[in-house]
Design a protein around this motif. Structure first.
Motif, PDB file in Angstrom:
ATOM      1  N   UNK A  31     -62.861 -24.254  63.271  1.00 56.99           N
ATOM      2  CA  UNK A  31     -61.356 -23.998  63.592  1.00 56.99           C
ATOM      3  C   UNK A  31     -61.060 -24.761  64.914  1.00 56.99           C
ATOM      4  N   UNK A  32     -59.838 -25.219  64.932  1.00 53.88           N
ATOM      5  CA  UNK A  32     -59.290 -25.938  65.987  1.00 53.88           C
ATOM      6  C   UNK A  32     -59.662 -25.410  67.329  1.00 53.88           C
TER       7      UNK A  32
ATOM      8  N   UNK B  16     -64.726 -29.520  65.695  1.00 59.56           N
ATOM      9  CA  UNK B  16     -64.125 -30.117  64.768  1.00 59.56           C
ATOM     10  C   UNK B  16     -64.393 -31.843  64.647  1.00 59.56           C
ATOM     11  N   UNK B  17     -64.499 -32.195  65.849  1.00 62.83           N
ATOM     12  CA  UNK B  17     -65.118 -33.566  65.728  1.00 62.83           C
ATOM     13  C   UNK B  17     -66.656 -33.670  65.407  1.00 62.83           C
ATOM     14  N   UNK B  18     -67.191 -32.820  65.785  1.00 64.11           N
ATOM     15  CA  UNK B  18     -68.927 -32.480  65.307  1.00 64.11           C
ATOM     16  C   UNK B  18     -68.984 -32.642  63.856  1.00 64.11           C
ATOM     17  N   UNK B  19     -68.242 -31.529  63.388  1.00 65.07           N
ATOM     18  CA  UNK B  19     -68.376 -31.570  61.700  1.00 65.07           C
ATOM     19  C   UNK B  19     -67.778 -32.878  61.126  1.00 65.07           C
ATOM     20  N   UNK B  20     -66.953 -33.444  61.762  1.00 64.00           N
ATOM     21  CA  UNK B  20     -66.419 -34.682  61.392  1.00 64.00           C
ATOM     22  C   UNK B  20     -67.548 -35.821  61.313  1.00 64.00           C
TER      23      UNK B  20
ATOM     24  N   UNK C 212     -63.777 -25.234  55.702  1.00 65.91           N
ATOM     25  CA  UNK C 212     -62.863 -24.188  56.031  1.00 65.91           C
ATOM     26  C   UNK C 212     -62.530 -24.432  57.595  1.00 65.91           C
ATOM     27  N   UNK C 213     -61.260 -24.640  57.962  1.00 67.46           N
ATOM     28  CA  UNK C 213     -60.888 -24.513  59.279  1.00 67.46           C
ATOM     29  C   UNK C 213     -59.843 -23.433  59.441  1.00 67.46           C
TER      30      UNK C 213
ATOM     31  N   UNK D 142     -53.883 -32.464  63.063  1.00 66.52           N
ATOM     32  CA  UNK D 142     -54.929 -32.697  64.360  1.00 66.52           C
ATOM     33  C   UNK D 142     -56.459 -32.394  63.611  1.00 66.52           C
ATOM     34  N   UNK D 143     -56.562 -31.148  63.103  1.00 66.87           N
ATOM     35  CA  UNK D 143     -57.700 -30.681  62.559  1.00 66.87           C
ATOM     36  C   UNK D 143     -58.244 -31.753  61.491  1.00 66.87           C
TER      37      UNK D 143
END
Length: 269
Positions: free
Chosen positions: A55-56, A64-68, A82-83, A101-102
């Protein structure tokens, strides 16, 4: 791992995914365990927990940056991502800014599922649902859903939406069964809306049923946490436990294949 249909879509997801709350921080960024978090996300996918939920709001975007970063080590097509959009970003300009942004932080051109994190406070549900439909129609996400919506809020969302509401992500575990008492679980299942349980282990604070969980776990050479997750599987819902350690990741993944008997379910009830 067992899979179930997501809503009325043609998508089948593993019954157990990975939650990322507090990876990379709570309400503010915390980079102290970034390497461990990235490794955990990659490992979760390797173990079959390909539904990654974020989630944002988490870590003020850092999660989200880490997931990226983890996605750079994984085939994006293998992940169902999912976000969620925070409730003060539900006006159309704010929501479009949020989803863009996400996507930038996640390093992807689309989400698989985008959720309204909590019911709106400063606009109507109808307007918020209209806006998230716009997000879908612009190709930012494949599916849309909600989180923490009651039956009445869900009915309003369903009536307002041009596209299917495929899930309601809610708090649900063997001790916190409010969605059963409120009739939400039954409503969702009758209307083809998947329930995704967050806090499925009650942050391991399970106490009332602890002795029963331990008893079944001992008999089957499993862990109480695995039995708690298997209970949710038997209830027909998805769950997204957070895990960092290899031990817990493996345990969670294996729980997706555990079949509790009707006698064990009655005992836990």
């Amino acid at each position: 791992m067992k899979k179930m249909r997501l809503g009325k879509t043609d998508v089948f997801l593993p019954v157990i995914g990975l939650g990322t709350w507090e990876m990379g921080g709570g309400i503010s960024p915390d980079p102290s365990n970034d390497k461990e978090s990235i490794r955990a996300i990659v490992r979760a996918v390797e173990l079959g927990m390909t539904h990654i939920d974020t989630a944002e709001y988490y870590g003020a975007g850092h999660t989200e940056e880490l997931v990226g970063k983890a996605l750079k080590e994984i085939d994006r097509d293998k992940v169902f991502l999912t976000s969620k959009v925070w409730p003060n970003h539900l006006k159309i300009k704010d929501m479009l800014k949020s989803v863009e942004g996400s996507l930038k932080r996640l390093g992807t051109d689309h989400l698989d599922l985008y959720l309204i994190h909590w019911p709106p406070e400063d606009i109507s549900i109808t307007e918020a649902i209209k806006n998230i439909n716009t997000v879908l129609e612009r190709g930012y996400t494949r599916y849309i859903g909600v989180s923490n919506f009651s039956i009445s809020q869900l009915k309003e969302a369903m009536e307002a939406s041009k596209n299917p509401i495929v899930c309601d992500q809610v708090r649900y575990n063997i001790e916190d069964r409010e969605i059963e008492k409120a009739g939400l679980l039954d409503f969702c299942q009758k209307n083809g809306i998947s329930v995704v349980a967050y806090s499925p282990l009650n942050r391991m604070g399970i106490s009332i049923t602890a002795s029963k969980l331990h008893k079944i776990a001992k008999e089957r050479n499993l862990t109480p946490a695995q039995i708690a997750l298997a209970w949710l599987v038997k209830k027909g819902v998805f769950s997204i436990p957070k895990a960092i350690s290899e031990k817990h990741l493996v345990e969670n993944a294996k729980a997706g294949d555990i079949e509790l008997t009707e006698e064990e379910m009655k005992f836990l009830e």
